[in-house]
Enzyme design. Structure first.
Site, PDB file in Angstrom:
ATOM      1  N   TRP A   1      96.821   5.834  47.222  1.00  0.00           N
ATOM      2  CA  TRP A   1      95.856   4.725  47.146  1.00  0.00           C
ATOM      3  C   TRP A   1      96.307   3.761  46.065  1.00  0.00           C
ATOM      4  O   TRP A   1      96.746   4.195  44.986  1.00  0.00           O
ATOM      5  CB  TRP A   1      94.482   5.301  46.806  1.00  0.00           C
ATOM      6  CG  TRP A   1      93.385   4.289  46.608  1.00  0.00           C
ATOM      7  CD1 TRP A   1      92.481   3.894  47.555  1.00  0.00           C
ATOM      8  CD2 TRP A   1      93.038   3.578  45.422  1.00  0.00           C
ATOM      9  NE1 TRP A   1      91.607   2.973  47.014  1.00  0.00           N
ATOM     10  CE2 TRP A   1      91.935   2.763  45.697  1.00  0.00           C
ATOM     11  CE3 TRP A   1      93.577   3.528  44.130  1.00  0.00           C
ATOM     12  CZ2 TRP A   1      91.338   1.923  44.759  1.00  0.00           C
ATOM     13  CZ3 TRP A   1      93.004   2.693  43.182  1.00  0.00           C
ATOM     14  CH2 TRP A   1      91.897   1.909  43.498  1.00  0.00           C
TER      15      TRP A   1
ATOM     16  N   SER B   1      99.720  11.804  45.955  1.00  0.00           N
ATOM     17  CA  SER B   1      98.386  11.414  45.508  1.00  0.00           C
ATOM     18  C   SER B   1      97.366  11.548  46.641  1.00  0.00           C
ATOM     19  O   SER B   1      97.182  12.635  47.179  1.00  0.00           O
ATOM     20  CB  SER B   1      98.447   9.991  44.940  1.00  0.00           C
ATOM     21  OG  SER B   1      97.296   9.683  44.205  1.00  0.00           O
ATOM     22  N   THR B   2      96.719  10.467  47.054  1.00  0.00           N
ATOM     23  CA  THR B   2      95.796  10.523  48.188  1.00  0.00           C
ATOM     24  C   THR B   2      96.504  11.023  49.436  1.00  0.00           C
ATOM     25  O   THR B   2      95.921  11.741  50.250  1.00  0.00           O
ATOM     26  CB  THR B   2      95.183   9.138  48.451  1.00  0.00           C
ATOM     27  OG1 THR B   2      94.454   8.721  47.297  1.00  0.00           O
ATOM     28  CG2 THR B   2      94.261   9.148  49.652  1.00  0.00           C
TER      29      THR B   2
END
Length: 274
Positions: A29, A95-96
């Site tokens: 993100w 990450s996301t």
């Protein structure tokens, strides 16, 4: 541009380069598949087929108002995989994107996958709760949403200038091109997708998903990650996974696939070939 339309009618942009064993990359993100440039080129030059898509509402994918949650993210990834008929794939998420990979494997099964990699990933759960006392206080994520809704352009400079790449650490020289590229990717996406995405990446509990995954998983995390703090993420995910290898990087920041691409790429290659 190459795109696939999901079951709920959303057009998803993807890159599909090369031949050989497919490596599928899921970005963080609020970025896009462009954030994987250093990995896509490295593995393309070594005979792999590299695939990366822009999450709905991000990059060049359609800026729809709805569906900005992990179930839809996983379903969109499945649409790309099925459209390209990928098999024996290694799924790599940052990450996301790590949450997206975990939810995809738990929700859609492992028949088309062989391995997975979680890099500075958000699982098992980012937000602080009574059951997750080492998590990040919800107030921080609430502020993220305020900044996205009211001050996005400035916020998207502050994040890469500071904690994302560790450029706020003493002795670390900021790289203007890296900062500008982060800003460019973020501003390509839609504010609504990014606003809702904060809840998706911070409040989704991946505990059950992690316990369902049976294939080998490499968990890579820097111990100076200021965005997804190490103690509440990488080690906990590795404990929940059935066949995990945890690799900890001393002093590495959240954006280590960019700042330390040489190290990360070499370790990815070793795991993929193992």
């Amino acid at each position: 541009m190459p795109t696939v339309v999901t079951r709920d009618g959303v057009e998803i942009f993807y890159k599909d380069w090369g031949a050989g064993r497919p490596l599928v990359f899921s970005h963080g993100w609020p970025l896009s598949s462009d954030d994987w440039d250093a990995q896509l080129m490295f593995f393309l030059q070594r005979g792999y087929r590299v695939v990366a898509h822009d999450r709905r509402g991000h990059g060049r994918s359609e800026q729809v108002a709805d569906g900005h949650d992990m179930d839809h993210y996983a379903d969109d990834l499945a649409a790309v995989v099925e459209h390209l008929d990928l098999r024996d794939a290694v799924h790599i998420g940052h990450s996301t994107g790590g949450g997206e990979v975990v939810r995809y494997l738990a929700r859609h099964g492992e028949s088309r996958a062989s391995k997975a990699v979680l890099i500075a990933a958000v699982p098992p759960l980012m937000v602080q709760t009574d059951a997750n006392p080492d998590g990040t206080p919800k107030a921080l994520f609430d502020d993220f949403q305020v900044q996205v809704a009211t001050n996005r352009a400035a916020f998207y400079r502050a994040v890469p200038e500071g904690p994302f790449y560790g450029f706020n650490r003493p002795g670390v020289d900021p790289v203007e091109g890296v900062i500008a590229n982060w800003w460019r990717q973020g501003m390509m996406g839609g504010a609504k997708a990014h606003y809702d995405g904060v809840v998706a990446f911070s409040q989704t509990d991946f505990t059950d998903d992690l316990t369902k995954i049976e294939l080998p998983v490499l968990v890579m995390h820097g111990d100076d990650d200021q965005v997804v703090p190490y103690a509440a993420a990488g080690p906990l995910s590795a404990k929940l996974l059935r066949h995990a290898t945890l690799k900890t990087y001393k002093g590495f920041p959240h954006g280590m696939p960019t700042t330390h691409a040489d190290v990360i790429n070499a370790d990815l290659l070793e795991f993929i070939q193992s």
